[in-house]
Design a protein around this motif. Structure first.
Motif, short mmCIF file in Angstrom:
data_model
loop_
_atom_site.label_atom_id
_atom_site.label_comp_id
_atom_site.label_asym_id
_atom_site.label_seq_id
_atom_site.Cartn_x
_atom_site.Cartn_y
_atom_site.Cartn_z
N ALA A 132 -9.54 -86.79 -4.60
CA ALA A 132 -10.00 -85.94 -3.49
C ALA A 132 -11.52 -85.84 -3.49
O ALA A 132 -12.17 -85.92 -2.44
CB ALA A 132 -9.35 -84.56 -3.60
N LEU A 133 -12.12 -85.67 -4.67
CA LEU A 133 -13.58 -85.63 -4.75
C LEU A 133 -14.19 -86.97 -4.34
O LEU A 133 -15.25 -87.01 -3.71
CB LEU A 133 -14.01 -85.29 -6.18
CG LEU A 133 -13.75 -83.86 -6.66
CD1 LEU A 133 -14.17 -83.72 -8.11
CD2 LEU A 133 -14.51 -82.86 -5.79
N ALA A 134 -13.51 -88.07 -4.67
CA ALA A 134 -14.03 -89.39 -4.28
C ALA A 134 -14.06 -89.53 -2.76
O ALA A 134 -15.01 -90.10 -2.20
CB ALA A 134 -13.16 -90.48 -4.90
N ALA A 135 -13.03 -89.04 -2.08
CA ALA A 135 -13.01 -89.10 -0.63
C ALA A 135 -14.16 -88.29 -0.03
O ALA A 135 -14.86 -88.75 0.89
CB ALA A 135 -11.67 -88.60 -0.09
N ILE A 136 -14.38 -87.10 -0.56
CA ILE A 136 -15.48 -86.27 -0.06
C ILE A 136 -16.82 -86.95 -0.33
O ILE A 136 -17.70 -87.01 0.54
CB ILE A 136 -15.41 -84.87 -0.71
CG1 ILE A 136 -14.12 -84.16 -0.30
CG2 ILE A 136 -16.63 -84.04 -0.32
CD1 ILE A 136 -13.88 -82.86 -1.03
N GLY A 137 -17.00 -87.47 -1.55
CA GLY A 137 -18.26 -88.13 -1.89
C GLY A 137 -18.53 -89.35 -1.02
O GLY A 137 -19.68 -89.61 -0.62
N LEU A 138 -17.48 -90.12 -0.70
CA LEU A 138 -17.66 -91.32 0.12
C LEU A 138 -18.20 -90.96 1.51
O LEU A 138 -19.16 -91.58 2.00
CB LEU A 138 -16.34 -92.07 0.23
CG LEU A 138 -16.31 -93.26 1.19
CD1 LEU A 138 -17.29 -94.32 0.77
CD2 LEU A 138 -14.91 -93.84 1.29
#
Length: 739
Positions: A278-284
């Motif tokens: 989930a954090l990866a999606a936000i960071g992307l």
């Protein structure tokens, strides 16, 4: 002595443990479950930690450990009951030792005094400990655990958050985030790769990663804690792990081992992975939608750490992390890693001694449920291979940043993954041969043949000479006089000679036209006429102005002579006799050619083409001259091997390539300076050599400027020497950053 005198019920370690009086600790609970069609007993400590899974025969031993009877008395009692009941074979001494060792490793039994752990060869037939509680887990060279606090108060306050996250609504939200992550990867994969290649190794990004990594892992561990509390477990310890001196948070989620339902244990294992994705999606999307600056850089770092590194390490089932525990819970494979290692610890000695895997005289076989054997065989070697690949890649990356870090990491990886396991397995196999070899009459006993032959054959394969050759890339080269290329820009008006025709030096090959050059020539002629008239009018009147007019006339004469020469160069002529090679001659009329564009070349009949080879200075030092044989093959493998001869060995090293085609950026193999836009200046010295092709007349000519592989045959040398040379050269190149 003969093998028939060997008692299958005896154990070489029995004398060490026969008088032990172990008992189950207070608070140990027992639960029963069915896995893969078989009934098991799971013993757990009330303080938490993983369960110890025993089959009915093993539990029959464990259930009688009361601290009053010695193991000798227990073994005699069980043997007496089995013989009279006539139900199954009595337990062997090794079976008793295996159960006791299993319970001791899990901390489920106590002794009247200190009882050291047994030899690794007596690894229990049941599962070895999957993981210990953090408070009982020993520190290692790479990781030091520092317990700091009891996070119960924090998890109590966030209990409603955990209930909401692990609910259908939370699942829908996570699915949307994960879908956005996949869409972003599909849309922006090239941009992500380019950005990572350019910036990921810079000091700015390394600093951002060092700052963001502990925070991302704190969210990861918080998700584990909330998942444990969501299904009624308790988390009593939290702290930091100093992983290579970097602080990484952790929580004790071992209470999840007590959950009866496998899907609940699986959700606890997956919670950290789900949070990081989930954090990866936000960071992307932060990286993609924000302006260049700190926020964009931080978004990329969060995406990389929470996405790429999570999939490579945390979610990888071949690592003993969350992905592994998720696999074992979903597939009902408890303690897969230690049991797989135990299977190999049992199978290799059996094979070396020429005995069956079911031979009762060789203890240590793990109890298997239905369908578990392929997993036990495959997991340990695949996990080790994955560790080698991942940590070797990490060492390679660190070496490109710092030579010291690269060598330290390489030494640590070599010790942990190569030297230490080899020493352990060698000691283990030696002990197995000594303890369970039966009655060995002499060193010539058949039982010693395999243990002696296997290392001997391996050593022989490493030391016997094998073909030794060096590979380098070269480019098809020709003398300057053989090249057909215009010396001025222009449009091709006419082609006077065709492909394959015989020409002589001075013959006209192409006629170009440059309207701009002709217009400048006319303007210069007009200026010259005007300047000459002005010079004539100033004669005898003003000596100063007359001198200036004379200088202007001389300058215009020189300019006009230069333009005349340029106009003459519009006629492209052959510089020597030979056969004209002019590819795509029919497409040349009307084409605009820039100065120096290679159009074709003139090769005298019978002249063999030359390859100019560029080899790194490191590789050149080990090239033994003269070489035995040289062969060439085009880079696209469109032709068979062609014999060649070395003409010049390039006495010195330089940093200039003969063609950009040999650079890594243009498809070759040599790295060049990123600041050199022409891709001709190498980062490290290279040696240039000329190789002449022994090409038959009927052979199709290799295109001028094309790449080819050149093989220098050096005879024979042992494979171990060749491998060491390759590693030494690659390390010398990688672990010495140019800056």
């Amino acid at each position: 002595m003969v093998d028939t005198a060997f008692d299958p019920l005896s154990s070489p370690q029995w004398h060490r443990v026969a008088e032990w009086r172990p008992r189950l600790r207070d608070g140990v609970t027992v639960s029963r479950l069915w896995q893969r069609g078989k009934r098991w007993h799971v013993l757990r400590d009330a303080a938490g930690g993983p369960g110890c899974r025993l089959d009915p025969s093993a539990y029959e031993i464990a259930g009688r450990l009361d601290g009053r009877r010695s193991l000798r008395e227990l073994c005699a009692t069980l043997s007496h009951h089995k013989v009279h009941a006539k139900t199954q074979d009595p337990p062997t001494q090794d079976d008793v030792i295996s159960v006791v060792t299993t319970l001791q490793q899990h901390g489920l039994i106590a002794f009247d005094g200190n009882a050291p752990l047994l030899s690794p060869w007596s690894t229990p037939t049941m599962a070895a400990p999957e993981a210990q509680s953090p408070q009982h887990r020993p520190n290692s060279l790479l990781a030091w655990r520092l317990p700091l606090l009891n996070p119960t108060w924090l998890l109590d306050r966030l209990g409603s958050l955990g209930t909401w996250l692990f609910s259908p609504l939370g699942a829908v939200l996570w699915t949307l985030l994960f879908a956005s992550l996949l869409i972003g990867l599909l849309l922006h994969a090239p941009a992500l790769l380019s950005h990572a290649h350019t910036w990921l190794g810079t000091p700015r990004y390394l600093l951002l990663a060092a700052l963001a990594y502990p925070l991302i892992k704190a969210v990861h561990e918080l998700a584990h804690g909330l998942a444990v509390r969501r299904w009624g477990g308790s988390v009593r310890e939290a702290g930091v792990t100093l992983m290579m001196l970097m602080p990484i948070p952790y929580v004790d989620a071992s209470a999840a081992h007590g959950f009866e339902r496998a899907w609940q244990r699986a959700m606890v294992s997956a919670a950290g992975i789900l949070a990081e994705l989930a954090l990866a999606a936000i960071g992307l999307w932060v990286w993609r939608l924000s302006m260049p600056g700190l926020v964009q850089d931080l978004g990329f770092v969060v995406w990389f750490i929470a996405g790429v590194s999570t999939l490579l390490f945390n979610a990888n089932p071949l690592q003993r992390l969350d992905g592994y525990h998720l696999l074992t819970d979903v597939m009902a494979l408890p303690n897969l890693a230690p049991r797989s290692r135990q299977w190999w610890m049992h199978a290799l000695p059996c094979w070396l001694m020429g005995r069956s895997l079911h031979d009762p005289t060789v203890p240590g076989a793990p109890v298997q449920a239905l369908g578990e054997k392929p997993w036990l065989i495959a997991y340990a070697p695949l996990s080790w291979l994955c560790q080698v690949v991942l940590w070797s890649g990490m060492t390679w990356w660190l070496g490109g940043i710092s030579t010291v870090l690269g060598f330290l990491a390489g030494a640590l990886v070599a010790w942990q993954l190569l030297l230490k396991p080899c020493a352990h397995w060698a000691r283990l196999l030696w002990q197995s041969l000594l303890w369970h070899g039966g009655a060995i009459g002499s060193p010539r006993s058949p039982i010693w043949r395999r243990p002696v032959m296997l290392p001997g054959l391996a050593l022989l394969a490493l030391l016997l000479p094998w073909p030794d050759a060096r590979l380098a890339q070269g480019i098809v080269w020709a003398p300057e006089q053989a090249l057909v290329r215009p010396e001025v820009d222009g449009f091709v008006q006419q082609v006077h000679s065709q492909e394959g025709s015989t020409v002589r030096a001075g013959d006209l090959l192409l006629t170009l036209d440059n309207p701009g050059l002709r217009a400048e020539h006319q303007r210069t002629q007009a200026k010259l006429a005007q300047a000459e008239q002005g010079q004539f009018s100033q004669m005898g009147l003003d000596s100063g102005k007359a001198g200036q007019a004379s200088d202007e006339v001389q300058r215009l004469h020189e300019r006009l002579a230069y333009l005349d020469a340029q106009l003459d160069h519009l006629d492209v002529r052959a510089q020597r006799d030979g056969q004209l090679v002019l590819p795509q001659a029919q497409d040349l009329p009307g084409r605009y050619l820039k100065r120096g564009t290679l159009v074709g070349h003139v090769m005298p009949p019978g002249e063999r083409p030359i390859l100019r080879v560029a080899m790194s200075e490191q590789d050149m030092r080990d090239l033994h001259l003269p070489v035995r044989d040289v062969s060439v093959q085009p880079a696209d493998r469109s032709a068979p091997l062609i014999r060649a001869a070395l003409l010049r060995d390039g006495g010195g090293a330089g940093t200039q390539l003969p063609s950009a085609a040999l650079s890594r950026e243009m498809g070759g193999g040599l790295p060049t300076d990123p600041t050199d836009k022409a891709h001709l200046r190498t980062l490290r010295p290279v040696v240039l050599m000329d190789v002449r092709l022994d090409m038959p007349a009927t052979h199709d000519p290799m295109p001028l400027g094309g790449r080819a592989w050149v093989r220098f045959d050096q005879g024979w040398s042992p494979p171990i020497a060749q491998a060491w040379r390759w590693v030494r050269h690659r390390v010398a190149e990688r672990f010495n950053p140019a800056h």
